[in-house]
Design a protein around this motif. Structure first.
Motif, PDB file in Angstrom:
ATOM      1  N   ALA A 189      52.215  48.009  35.619  1.00 30.56           N
ATOM      2  CA  ALA A 189      53.472  47.345  35.267  1.00 30.56           C
ATOM      3  C   ALA A 189      53.240  46.087  34.442  1.00 30.56           C
ATOM      4  CB  ALA A 189      54.255  47.012  36.527  1.00 30.56           C
ATOM      5  N   GLY A 190      51.975  45.798  34.139  1.00 32.24           N
ATOM      6  CA  GLY A 190      51.663  44.613  33.353  1.00 32.24           C
ATOM      7  C   GLY A 190      51.606  43.330  34.161  1.00 32.24           C
ATOM      8  N   ILE A 191      51.598  43.435  35.495  1.00 35.22           N
ATOM      9  CA  ILE A 191      51.544  42.256  36.365  1.00 35.22           C
ATOM     10  C   ILE A 191      50.093  41.875  36.616  1.00 35.22           C
ATOM     11  CG2 ILE A 191      52.089  41.387  38.676  1.00 35.22           C
ATOM     12  CD1 ILE A 191      54.464  43.353  38.692  1.00 35.22           C
ATOM     13  N   ASP A 192      49.778  40.591  36.445  1.00 40.05           N
ATOM     14  CA  ASP A 192      48.421  40.116  36.761  1.00 40.05           C
ATOM     15  C   ASP A 192      48.138  40.387  38.229  1.00 40.05           C
ATOM     16  OD1 ASP A 192      47.832  39.074  34.192  1.00 40.05           O
ATOM     17  OD2 ASP A 192      49.024  37.283  34.631  1.00 40.05           O
ATOM     18  N   ARG A 193      47.091  41.175  38.476  1.00 37.29           N
ATOM     19  CA  ARG A 193      46.834  41.627  39.843  1.00 37.29           C
ATOM     20  C   ARG A 193      45.483  41.164  40.373  1.00 37.29           C
ATOM     21  NH1 ARG A 193      50.502  42.737  43.138  1.00 37.29           N
ATOM     22  NH2 ARG A 193      51.554  44.021  41.610  1.00 37.29           N
ATOM     23  N   VAL A 194      44.467  41.037  39.484  1.00 34.01           N
ATOM     24  CA  VAL A 194      43.106  40.722  39.911  1.00 34.01           C
ATOM     25  C   VAL A 194      42.533  39.634  39.024  1.00 34.01           C
ATOM     26  CG1 VAL A 194      40.766  41.629  40.288  1.00 34.01           C
ATOM     27  CG2 VAL A 194      42.764  43.108  40.671  1.00 34.01           C
ATOM     28  N   VAL A 195      41.863  38.649  39.646  1.00 35.22           N
ATOM     29  CA  VAL A 195      41.097  37.676  38.879  1.00 35.22           C
ATOM     30  C   VAL A 195      39.632  38.101  38.961  1.00 35.22           C
ATOM     31  CG1 VAL A 195      40.854  36.105  40.869  1.00 35.22           C
ATOM     32  CG2 VAL A 195      40.533  35.260  38.537  1.00 35.22           C
ATOM     33  N   ALA A 196      38.935  38.034  37.829  1.00 37.23           N
ATOM     34  CA  ALA A 196      37.525  38.418  37.755  1.00 37.23           C
ATOM     35  C   ALA A 196      36.761  37.383  36.942  1.00 37.23           C
ATOM     36  CB  ALA A 196      37.365  39.801  37.112  1.00 37.23           C
ATOM     37  N   THR A 197      35.697  36.875  37.520  1.00 39.32           N
ATOM     38  CA  THR A 197      34.876  35.903  36.793  1.00 39.32           C
ATOM     39  C   THR A 197      33.456  35.947  37.322  1.00 39.32           C
ATOM     40  OG1 THR A 197      34.726  33.602  36.063  1.00 39.32           O
ATOM     41  CG2 THR A 197      35.394  33.976  38.350  1.00 39.32           C
ATOM     42  N   ARG A 198      32.540  35.261  36.615  1.00 35.39           N
ATOM     43  CA  ARG A 198      31.120  35.250  36.992  1.00 35.39           C
ATOM     44  C   ARG A 198      30.644  33.821  37.226  1.00 35.39           C
ATOM     45  NH1 ARG A 198      27.714  39.351  33.219  1.00 35.39           N
ATOM     46  NH2 ARG A 198      26.485  39.529  35.123  1.00 35.39           N
ATOM     47  N   ALA A 199      29.725  33.699  38.175  1.00 37.61           N
ATOM     48  CA  ALA A 199      29.065  32.412  38.388  1.00 37.61           C
ATOM     49  C   ALA A 199      28.135  32.141  37.214  1.00 37.61           C
ATOM     50  CB  ALA A 199      28.278  32.455  39.699  1.00 37.61           C
ATOM     51  N   PHE A 247      41.994  38.039  33.847  1.00 37.41           N
ATOM     52  CA  PHE A 247      43.025  38.520  34.752  1.00 37.41           C
ATOM     53  C   PHE A 247      43.369  39.947  34.381  1.00 37.41           C
ATOM     54  CE2 PHE A 247      43.194  33.992  35.111  1.00 37.41           C
ATOM     55  CZ  PHE A 247      43.453  33.785  36.462  1.00 37.41           C
ATOM     56  N   LEU A 248      43.227  40.837  35.348  1.00 35.56           N
ATOM     57  CA  LEU A 248      43.433  42.258  35.133  1.00 35.56           C
ATOM     58  C   LEU A 248      44.804  42.645  35.646  1.00 35.56           C
ATOM     59  CD1 LEU A 248      39.928  43.322  36.517  1.00 35.56           C
ATOM     60  CD2 LEU A 248      40.515  42.540  34.204  1.00 35.56           C
ATOM     61  N   SER A 249      45.560  43.348  34.835  1.00 38.18           N
ATOM     62  CA  SER A 249      46.938  43.684  35.194  1.00 38.18           C
ATOM     63  C   SER A 249      47.049  45.108  35.717  1.00 38.18           C
ATOM     64  CB  SER A 249      47.855  43.502  33.990  1.00 38.18           C
ATOM     65  OG  SER A 249      47.448  44.319  32.915  1.00 38.18           O
ATOM     66  N   ASP A 250      48.128  45.372  36.439  1.00 35.18           N
ATOM     67  CA  ASP A 250      48.395  46.722  36.921  1.00 35.18           C
ATOM     68  C   ASP A 250      49.195  47.487  35.872  1.00 35.18           C
ATOM     69  OD1 ASP A 250      51.011  45.789  37.096  1.00 35.18           O
ATOM     70  OD2 ASP A 250      50.970  45.566  39.281  1.00 35.18           O
TER      71      ASP A 250
END
Length: 277
Positions: free
Chosen positions: A265-275, A260-263
């Motif tokens: 402000a430290g807010i979780d903004r993006v989920v990133a994962t791989r198949a 989980f990548l934050s902005d």
């Protein structure tokens, strides 16, 4: 009526309706209409405004007083250094969505096939096409009117994007995509009554993700595993406070542990994962 008087009266109307930054709003709207900058307005404060332009300005001020977002009135929103045409058929791209673009660019290689699901005005797809040399960018959109806006932006910004109408990834064959990106609708329907006035002018299909806000991303996770190549990336914007719920959507036998990548402000903004391979 002169420019200075026009601006003063417009600002007073905006202030009465509690519009944020009324003086600045009045100046921006008039500068846009006259195709001038704000410094020109100051230097020509005594100039008279043509009747037809004054009527158009009155209409723009009225719409802003009614809560119509500035971006729709100006038909413009800057995103990732590019100026996008927007109208009420599409969601207004937000600065936080730039984190999706940045995360995708770090994971995209020349020759990759990138798919933007639910492209809206085309902000993510066009930005990736402009900044990911050698990649092929596709973009899907369920709304025909939104797709027209996206195509218009790609053409005016000279970006090579292949658009198609479709719901989530239904039109894509299995194991074809290297990087799948999306800013899916994630506002819970239960939150609709409390939304600020400006949000009520944006298309509901691009805002609401079902009662809990996760309806579309559930489908996205399910469909993405089919279209992604082994080792392919899935990146999606997520709603505030949904990290744990989103993490639970990924079957660890099919997906690597999501990051989980934050902005700023430290807010979780993006989920990133791989198949998984």
């Amino acid at each position: 009526m002169g420019i200075a008087t026009t601006l003063r009266r417009a600002a007073q109307r905006l202030r009465t309706r509690r519009v944020h930054a009324p003086e600045l709003t009045a100046r921006v709207l008039l500068a846009d209409l006259l195709n001038r900058d704000q410094a020109w307005l100051v230097a020509h404060s005594d100039d008279e405004i043509e009747h037809s332009l004054a009527e158009r300005y009155e209409e723009a001020v009225r719409r802003r007083c009614e809560g119509v977002p500035m971006q729709y009135i100006r038909e413009l929103q800057e995103f990732y250094g590019l100026d996008f045409y927007v109208n009420p058929d599409v969601l207004i791209p937000r600065p936080e969505t730039e984190h999706v673009v940045e995360a995708a660019l770090r994971r995209t290689r020349p020759g990759n096939l990138v798919l933007d699901v639910g492209t809206g005005c085309g902000a993510i797809a066009v930005s990736l096409a402009k900044h990911a040399p050698g990649a092929t960018v596709l973009a899907s959109e369920i709304s025909p009117v939104a797709a027209r806006v996206a195509k218009h932006n790609a053409a005016r910004l000279n970006a090579s994007v292949q658009f198609f109408l479709g719901d989530v990834t239904g039109a894509i064959g299995a194991s074809q995509v290297d990087v799948l990106v999306s800013n899916p609708p994630y506002v819970p329907l239960r939150d609709a009554p409390g939304l600020q006035a400006e949000l009520r002018h944006e298309p509901p299909v691009a805002l609401f993700g079902g009662e809990d806000g996760l309806g579309v991303i559930r489908r996205l996770v399910s469909d993405a595993r089919r279209v992604l190549k082994p080792g392919g990336w899935l990146l999606a914007e997520i709603g505030f406070g949904t990290r744990d719920a989103v993490a639970a959507l990924f079957d660890r036998s099919q997906w690597q542990r999501p990051d989980f990548l934050s902005d700023l402000a430290g807010i979780d903004r993006v989920v990133a994962t791989r198949a998984r391979t």
